[in-house]
Design a protein around this motif. Sequence first.
Motif, short mmCIF file in Angstrom:
data_model
loop_
_atom_site.label_atom_id
_atom_site.label_comp_id
_atom_site.label_asym_id
_atom_site.label_seq_id
_atom_site.Cartn_x
_atom_site.Cartn_y
_atom_site.Cartn_z
N GLU A 197 74.87 -44.93 69.97
CA GLU A 197 76.11 -45.08 69.05
C GLU A 197 76.63 -46.73 69.11
N ASP A 198 76.37 -47.20 70.11
CA ASP A 198 77.24 -48.53 70.30
C ASP A 198 76.69 -49.27 71.43
N GLN A 199 75.28 -50.04 71.07
CA GLN A 199 74.75 -50.73 72.18
C GLN A 199 75.36 -52.11 72.61
N ASN A 200 76.30 -52.37 72.10
CA ASN A 200 76.88 -53.42 72.63
C ASN A 200 78.47 -53.21 73.14
N PHE A 201 78.49 -51.97 73.58
CA PHE A 201 79.90 -51.34 74.14
C PHE A 201 80.15 -52.05 75.19
N HIS A 245 81.85 -56.15 73.93
CA HIS A 245 82.73 -56.09 72.88
C HIS A 245 84.14 -56.02 73.48
N ASP A 293 82.82 -54.37 67.00
CA ASP A 293 81.58 -54.85 67.02
C ASP A 293 81.59 -55.58 65.71
N ALA A 353 78.03 -55.33 63.55
CA ALA A 353 77.81 -54.08 63.13
C ALA A 353 78.54 -53.76 61.79
N SER A 406 81.49 -48.24 63.51
CA SER A 406 82.52 -47.86 64.38
C SER A 406 82.02 -47.64 65.92
N THR A 407 82.64 -48.51 67.02
CA THR A 407 82.27 -48.38 68.04
C THR A 407 82.74 -47.43 69.04
N ILE A 408 82.19 -47.33 70.21
CA ILE A 408 82.88 -46.14 71.11
C ILE A 408 84.38 -46.19 71.20
#
Length: 230
Positions: free
Chosen positions: A75-79, A82, A86, A89, A107-109
């Motif tokens: 879902e959000d590898q940069n969680f 950021h 993101d 994204a 959408s991020t986590i």
Amino acid sequence: MKKIFRFLFKILIWFILVSTLIVVIYKFIPVPITPLMLIRSFETSETNVPKTWSHEWVDLDTISIAMQKAVICSEDQNFLNHNGFDFKAIEKAISSNQKGKRLRGGSTISQQTAKNVFLWPGRSWFRKGLEVYFTVLIEVIWSKSRILEVYLNSIEMGNNIYGCEAAAQFWFNTSAKKLSNYEAAAIASILPNPRVYKANPASAYIQKRKAWIVKQMNYFGPLRFETHEN
């Protein structure tokens, strides 16, 4: 007009105070229910019986690292890096959508957590604005580990199945703590549409997505929150 503006200003102040208080409270106590759970409960089944949901809160340290990494990788590898949004994204999603390609939103986590816990489903600009507001609030007040904990306990992971503990029991007859890499990836793989897709038995599409998520989990390396929370 002055009275109207004063009235609206008071409403705004009260909204900020109350919403901030709720976010502070949820920093320390489990989230017992979400708007989506309530909305689903008013739906009826084919036999006109009100639907019920399955939900059981568990602490993050009793959720397998595999489950934690699976949702981050899918879902959000940069969680961890950021501050709630993101932007790369988001730009990629907008560009792809303009080209007519099917792509999930950026959408991020953190954004998904804000939406699931505090808001109702929808695509209006007003709701999106509230999502941004609550995303900023939880990023400021909660830690990254708390955001992930709430996310994993609140998101829909099956038809009226909420949170990874209920999902683990429903899909694999086990606990969230004992989920393997492939079981966790299977649950994470259905998040685009958990009311349609099945984690077990998995379709060819889910099998392919599951394999991709496991590969990303292996690339991700150790999951360390303390580096990002100090």
